[in-house]
Enzyme design. Structure first.
Site, PDB file in Angstrom:
ATOM      1  N   ARG A  35       0.817  -1.215   0.000  1.00 30.17           N
ATOM      2  CA  ARG A  35       0.000   0.000   0.000  1.00 30.17           C
ATOM      3  C   ARG A  35       0.853   1.269   0.000  1.00 30.17           C
ATOM      4  O   ARG A  35       0.443   2.304  -0.520  1.00 30.17           O
ATOM      5  CB  ARG A  35      -0.930  -0.009   1.212  1.00 30.17           C
ATOM      6  CG  ARG A  35      -2.093  -0.971   1.031  1.00 30.17           C
ATOM      7  CD  ARG A  35      -2.954  -1.056   2.268  1.00 30.17           C
ATOM      8  NE  ARG A  35      -4.237  -1.686   1.969  1.00 30.17           N
ATOM      9  CZ  ARG A  35      -5.187  -1.901   2.858  1.00 30.17           C
ATOM     10  NH1 ARG A  35      -4.997  -1.554   4.130  1.00 30.17           N
ATOM     11  NH2 ARG A  35      -6.317  -2.461   2.516  1.00 30.17           N
ATOM     12  N   LYS A 221     -15.302 -19.461   4.040  1.00 28.04           N
ATOM     13  CA  LYS A 221     -16.739 -19.460   4.295  1.00 28.04           C
ATOM     14  C   LYS A 221     -17.595 -19.049   3.110  1.00 28.04           C
ATOM     15  O   LYS A 221     -17.337 -18.029   2.483  1.00 28.04           O
ATOM     16  CB  LYS A 221     -17.044 -18.518   5.459  1.00 28.04           C
ATOM     17  CG  LYS A 221     -16.522 -19.022   6.784  1.00 28.04           C
ATOM     18  CD  LYS A 221     -16.838 -18.031   7.870  1.00 28.04           C
ATOM     19  CE  LYS A 221     -16.484 -18.579   9.239  1.00 28.04           C
ATOM     20  NZ  LYS A 221     -16.535 -17.517  10.242  1.00 28.04           N
ATOM     21  N   GLY A 377      -7.278  -9.156   0.659  1.00 23.14           N
ATOM     22  CA  GLY A 377      -6.101  -9.258   1.514  1.00 23.14           C
ATOM     23  C   GLY A 377      -5.314 -10.547   1.392  1.00 23.14           C
ATOM     24  O   GLY A 377      -4.114 -10.535   1.100  1.00 23.14           O
ATOM     25  N   GLY A 400     -12.060  -5.300   1.689  1.00 25.40           N
ATOM     26  CA  GLY A 400     -13.493  -5.021   1.795  1.00 25.40           C
ATOM     27  C   GLY A 400     -13.968  -4.047   0.725  1.00 25.40           C
ATOM     28  O   GLY A 400     -15.053  -4.212   0.148  1.00 25.40           O
TER      29      GLY A 400
HETATM   30  C1  3PG Z   1      -8.487  -2.357   5.453  1.00 27.21           C
HETATM   31  O1  3PG Z   1      -7.339  -2.769   5.556  1.00 27.21           O
HETATM   32  O2  3PG Z   1      -9.477  -3.114   5.436  1.00 27.21           O
HETATM   33  C2  3PG Z   1      -8.684  -0.890   5.256  1.00 27.21           C
HETATM   34  O3  3PG Z   1      -7.514  -0.194   5.561  1.00 27.21           O
HETATM   35  C3  3PG Z   1      -9.857  -0.376   6.050  1.00 27.21           C
HETATM   36  O4  3PG Z   1      -9.681  -0.661   7.411  1.00 27.21           O
HETATM   37  P1  3PG Z   1     -10.928  -1.033   8.315  1.00 27.21           P
HETATM   38  O5  3PG Z   1     -11.472  -2.333   7.804  1.00 27.21           O
HETATM   39  O6  3PG Z   1     -10.405  -1.105   9.708  1.00 27.21           O
HETATM   40  O7  3PG Z   1     -11.938   0.089   8.131  1.00 27.21           O
END
Ligand code: 3PG
Ligand code: MG
Length: 419
Positions: A35, A221, A377, A400
């Site tokens: 990032r 899941k 991720g 997300g």
């Molecule tokens: C993440 O890594 O999911 C983003 O940086 C957002 O973070 P958060 O899910 O804690 O809002």
């Protein structure tokens, strides 16, 4: 809405919302700087245009101010190494230092603000409420934080002349720095290159893919992937299902899955996905065989079993050799590839082979001209672990945010710039 490519940054201070929510080890060293690397072109563009930069981000989910564990101070060396110059730091994003240092910025200089989430106002959610707080108290606290949030946003905005949102990973949050602040810069707000690149990459896959389009969806899941699977079924030609989800599908069809992970409450969902695929003519590829372990550890005894005939006392932890071959064939015949979620417990070397085979097939397909997008991720961590990130078309910085955007949910961080 402005464009970072044509905006005149000379003599201007740009406040850039980046997503520097990066993983740190026990000694607070950055273990994956994807990032940070991603944000460099945007920062350099402002500096090259004669501007200065104020970087703001969150790190983790701190619940109080000045929690050292979540200090962005830890990432300064990693930013400096990638940027190739020193940066300054303001140890409180609302403190006098932040205001003074940003006012004193000279063209070419960079200032990083301390973690925005040290303040409840960033998220706009009350903190420190007693467990037995009444609904009235909760409403009161919410009202208070929403009121002080206005001051928080105003102060952040006062540091700069223009606003760039480059935090794609946090674009699904309607927070002070990702959405509300944009209102202070009606004619001076824009996406950075990360945002632009991410949106373009996702649109390429979701809106105008060259066919065949294959999606490889892993993860443990069904329940957490159901919306994205349903969305993808409107678009893909082939759907490869890997990871722990496999066993819910197998069990739903009457298979024996031993001690593998399973969500019996998702059987109906799994069966309806299968029925829908049939109706739409989507090719579904499941792992025919599984590499099973006796215990959830790297050194456990292993055996390969059919995914629907796993003996009791064993659990599927990776896909087997037949599955690897089938996945590879489906990937190689595709022109557009989306990968979200590893197909095995890739953190353990014994169970990483399936995910490695998927990554290798994607790399080979890309070399043959396919377009490949890796997002979420775990699959990003996976492709980085295998050192193959530079041999696919695009690696997303969003988890997300990526899923929500693909699911068709409007992202507040995107809308705030576009509106
Ligand atoms: C993440 O890594 O999911 C983003 O940086 C957002 O973070 P958060 O899910 O804690 O809002
Ligand atoms: Mg998240």
């Amino acid at each position: 809405m402005q464009s970072i490519d044509t905006y005149d940054f000379s003599g201007k201070r740009a406040i850039i919302r980046v997503d520097f929510n990066v993983p740190l080890d026990a000694d607070f060293r950055v273990t994956d700087d994807t990032r940070i690397r991603a944000a460099i072109p945007t920062i350099k563009k402002v500096l090259a245009g004669g501007g200065s930069v104020i970087l703001m981000s969150h790190l983790g989910r701190p619940k109080k101010n000045n929690d050292e564990k979540f200090s962005l101070r830890h990432i300064i060396p990693a930013v400096e190494a990638r940027l190739g110059q020193q940066i300054d730091f303001a140890d409180d994003c609302m403190g006098a230092q932040a205001a003074e240092k940003s006012a004193a910025l000279k063209p070419g200089q960079v200032l990083l603000l301390e973690n925005l989430r040290f303040y409840a106002e960033e998220e706009g959610k009350p903190r420190g409420l007693a467990d037995d707080a009444t609904d009235e108290q909760k409403a009161e606290a919410k009202k208070a934080v929403k009121a002080s949030q206005k001051e928080f946003v105003k102060k952040l905005a006062s540091y700069a002349d223009c606003y760039i949102n480059d935090a794609f990973g946090t674009a699904h949050r309607a927070h002070a720095s990702t959405a509300l602040i944009a209102d202070y810069f009606p004619a001076d707000k824009m996406f950075g290159y990360v945002m632009e690149g991410e949106l373009k990459a996702i649109d390429k896959v979701m809106e105008s893919p060259e066919r065949p389009l294959v999606a490889i969806i892993g993860g443990s899941k069904v329940s957490s992937k159901i919306v994205i699977i349903e969305k993808l079924m409107e678009r893909v030609d082939t759907l490869i299902i890997g990871g722990g989800m496999t066993y819910t599908f197998m069990a739903a069809q009457g298979g024996k899955i031993g001690d593998s992970i399973c969500e019996p409450d998702q059987f109906d969902v799994a069966l309806s996905i299968l029925a829908k695929a049939k109706e739409k003519g989507i090719k579904m590829v499941f792992a025919q065989d599984a590499l099973c372990g006796k215990e959830f550890s790297n050194d456990t005894p292993t055996q390969v079993c059919p995914s629907d005939a796993i003996p009791d006392g064993w659990e599927g932890m990776d896909v087997g050799p037949k599955a690897m071959e089938a996945f590879r064939a489906a990937i190689l015949e595709s022109k557009t590839i989306l990968w979200n979620g590893p197909v095995g417990v890739f953190e353990m070397p014994t169970f990483e082979k399936g995910s490695r085979a998927v990554a290798q097939a994607i790399v080979d397909a890309t070399a043959q001209g396919a377009y490949s997008l890796i997002g979420g991720g775990d699959s990003v961590a996976c492709i980085n672990k295998f050192g193959m990130a530079d041999r696919v078309s695009y690696v997303s910085t969003g988890g997300g945010a990526l899923l929500e955007y693909m699911e068709g949910i409007p992202l507040p961080g995107v809308n705030a710039i576009q509106k």
